[in-house]
Design a protein around this motif. Structure first.
Motif, PDB file in Angstrom:
ATOM      1  N   GLY A   9       0.818  -1.215   0.000  1.00 22.05           N
ATOM      2  CA  GLY A   9       0.000   0.000   0.000  1.00 22.05           C
ATOM      3  C   GLY A   9       0.847   1.258   0.000  1.00 22.05           C
ATOM      4  N   LEU A  10       1.928   1.270   0.772  1.00 17.97           N
ATOM      5  CA  LEU A  10       2.830   2.425   0.808  1.00 17.97           C
ATOM      6  C   LEU A  10       3.478   2.654  -0.558  1.00 17.97           C
ATOM      7  CD1 LEU A  10       4.572   1.790   4.249  1.00 17.97           C
ATOM      8  CD2 LEU A  10       2.990   3.653   3.716  1.00 17.97           C
ATOM      9  N   ILE A  11       3.921   1.552  -1.183  1.00 11.82           N
ATOM     10  CA  ILE A  11       4.543   1.658  -2.507  1.00 11.82           C
ATOM     11  C   ILE A  11       3.540   2.182  -3.533  1.00 11.82           C
ATOM     12  CG2 ILE A  11       5.581   0.348  -4.406  1.00 11.82           C
ATOM     13  CD1 ILE A  11       6.782  -1.527  -2.303  1.00 11.82           C
ATOM     14  N   LEU A  12       2.310   1.671  -3.473  1.00 10.65           N
ATOM     15  CA  LEU A  12       1.273   2.075  -4.427  1.00 10.65           C
ATOM     16  C   LEU A  12       0.946   3.559  -4.322  1.00 10.65           C
ATOM     17  CD1 LEU A  12      -1.207  -0.942  -4.217  1.00 10.65           C
ATOM     18  CD2 LEU A  12       0.226  -0.317  -6.162  1.00 10.65           C
ATOM     19  N   VAL A  13       0.707   4.046  -3.097  1.00 12.64           N
ATOM     20  CA  VAL A  13       0.292   5.434  -2.944  1.00 12.64           C
ATOM     21  C   VAL A  13       1.434   6.396  -3.285  1.00 12.64           C
ATOM     22  CG1 VAL A  13       0.834   5.667  -0.479  1.00 12.64           C
ATOM     23  CG2 VAL A  13      -0.992   7.037  -1.480  1.00 12.64           C
ATOM     24  N   ILE A  14       2.661   6.035  -2.933  1.00 16.66           N
ATOM     25  CA  ILE A  14       3.805   6.898  -3.256  1.00 16.66           C
ATOM     26  C   ILE A  14       4.038   6.934  -4.767  1.00 16.66           C
ATOM     27  CG2 ILE A  14       6.314   7.132  -3.038  1.00 16.66           C
ATOM     28  CD1 ILE A  14       6.042   6.097  -0.171  1.00 16.66           C
ATOM     29  N   THR A  15       3.971   5.749  -5.415  1.00 14.98           N
ATOM     30  CA  THR A  15       4.140   5.696  -6.866  1.00 14.98           C
ATOM     31  C   THR A  15       3.042   6.477  -7.576  1.00 14.98           C
ATOM     32  OG1 THR A  15       5.159   3.499  -6.682  1.00 14.98           O
ATOM     33  CG2 THR A  15       4.387   4.164  -8.858  1.00 14.98           C
ATOM     34  N   GLY A  16       1.801   6.286  -7.118  1.00 16.39           N
ATOM     35  CA  GLY A  16       0.691   7.018  -7.721  1.00 16.39           C
ATOM     36  C   GLY A  16       0.842   8.516  -7.570  1.00 16.39           C
ATOM     37  N   ALA A  17       1.289   8.972  -6.399  1.00 14.72           N
ATOM     38  CA  ALA A  17       1.471  10.404  -6.161  1.00 14.72           C
ATOM     39  C   ALA A  17       2.586  10.969  -7.043  1.00 14.72           C
ATOM     40  CB  ALA A  17       1.782  10.652  -4.688  1.00 14.72           C
ATOM     41  N   ILE A  18       3.663  10.196  -7.225  1.00 15.51           N
ATOM     42  CA  ILE A  18       4.763  10.644  -8.093  1.00 15.51           C
ATOM     43  C   ILE A  18       4.269  10.801  -9.528  1.00 15.51           C
ATOM     44  CG2 ILE A  18       6.955   9.927  -9.136  1.00 15.51           C
ATOM     45  CD1 ILE A  18       7.690   8.681  -6.434  1.00 15.51           C
ATOM     46  N   PHE A  19       3.488   9.814 -10.003  1.00 20.05           N
ATOM     47  CA  PHE A  19       2.942   9.912 -11.359  1.00 20.05           C
ATOM     48  C   PHE A  19       1.989  11.097 -11.485  1.00 20.05           C
ATOM     49  CE2 PHE A  19       3.636   5.139 -12.318  1.00 20.05           C
ATOM     50  CZ  PHE A  19       4.884   5.431 -12.852  1.00 20.05           C
ATOM     51  N   TRP A  20       1.219  11.379 -10.420  1.00 15.95           N
ATOM     52  CA  TRP A  20       0.344  12.545 -10.419  1.00 15.95           C
ATOM     53  C   TRP A  20       1.160  13.819 -10.611  1.00 15.95           C
ATOM     54  CZ3 TRP A  20      -3.308  11.012  -5.854  1.00 15.95           C
ATOM     55  CH2 TRP A  20      -4.587  10.699  -6.367  1.00 15.95           C
TER      56      TRP A  20
END
Length: 314
Positions: A9-20
């Motif tokens: 979950g931590l990896i997903l949200v951080i990756t998603g935020a970076i792509f945002w």
């Protein structure tokens, strides 16, 4: 369905935020190349939503794509999420940029973690801890320094920009909280995919996507457009929503604050804009906040963190 682990979950949200964040910088490049803001929002919602549902159809339980509409209560919740969540987050943010600037719009949007914590406190679903105070403070101070370089004068913008920006924060808070009960019933691909299509379809009545001259688009424009649709929208929203299966809404919204960090860094190294002392201080605040959440235990709550306070409303 098996929920992802906390680490995932931590990896997903951080990756998603970076792509945002990177997607926002690329979108700015598209605007400079003559792409209309409203056309971009409509098009990327429709295409991203369609692609997410196609991934669900090919690789996961395809029956969920239609079964989500068979229950009236669930269907209504999905419509609300698509219009007041997905579309609202997109449109209010762009409107704030239109009347003001991206820095103020993003700063106001990241009042969402504070709004979530206040809402949870009012509903008595959580208690306010010292860790909450520290993480919220780091997130807000970090965003402020990153986006203003410590200059309060940059917040002197027209009232409509402030109103739309605050509404953007409210929309992001609602988006984060409202998705949780839907995710307990259906895959994130189904929820996010349909929400995007609902939002894009609704906006099509105001800004039809076919009313755009794409003949003038260069190869670079098409590449930027593909990145914004695939990574800056589809994957970013999918990963963010998926993270809510193992993280609390409060944690996901706080970790989403890495978005302005990614936006500033890509602006500096790609668009070659200057990076001031206070912006480096903001970078340190965001990294500190992420580290604090990553190494800490689950947030203290009176209910299970996968249970939404909005569940009784749905």
């Amino acid at each position: 369905m098996n929920a992802p682990t906390r680490k995932t979950g931590l990896i997903l949200v951080i990756t998603g935020a970076i792509f945002w964040g990177i997607g926002g910088t690329v979108a700015k490049k598209l605007f400079q190349q003559g792409v209309d803001v409203n056309w971009l929002v409509t098009t990327r919602l429709l295409l991203s939503g369609f692609l997410l549902l196609m991934i669900q159809y090919v690789g996961k339980d395809r029956s969920q794509i239609l079964s989500v509409w068979k229950n009236k209560k669930t269907a209504l919740s999905l419509l609300v999420f698509g219009l007041l969540g997905m579309l609202a987050v997109q449109y209010t943010y762009m409107a704030s940029i239109q009347y003001g600037n991206a820095a103020v719009a993003t700063l106001l949007q990241y009042l969402a973690p504070v709004m979530i914590i206040i809402f949870l406190l009012l509903c008595k679903h959580t208690i306010f801890t010292k860790k909450d105070m520290l993480t919220v403070s780091l997130a807000l101070v970090g965003c402020f320094f990153l986006l203003t370089n410590g200059s309060i004068s940059q917040l002197s913008v027209p009232l409509p920009a402030i109103v739309w920006g605050v509404l953007s924060g409210v929309s992001l808070a609602f988006y984060t909280l409202y998705a949780v009960p839907l995710l307990k019933q259906y895959d994130s691909l189904v929820i996010v995919g349909w929400a995007m299509i609902i939002g894009g379809f609704a906006l099509s009545f105001i800004h039809p996507p076919w009313q755009m001259e794409i003949d003038s688009f260069t190869f670079e424009t098409f590449l930027n457009l593909v990145f914004v649709i695939i990574f800056g929208t589809m994957i970013a929203f999918w990963f963010y929503i998926e993270s809510l299966q193992s993280l609390s809404p409060k944690e996901s919204s706080l970790l989403g604050s890495i978005e302005p960090l990614a936006a500033v860094l890509t602006t500096v190294f790609w668009l070659k804009e200057p990076f001031g002392f206070f912006q480096w201080m903001g970078t340190a605040c965001i990294i500190g906040m992420i580290f604090l959440l990553a190494v800490g235990k689950h947030s203290s709550t009176k209910v299970d963190q996968n249970e939404s306070p909005l569940e009784s409303v749905n």
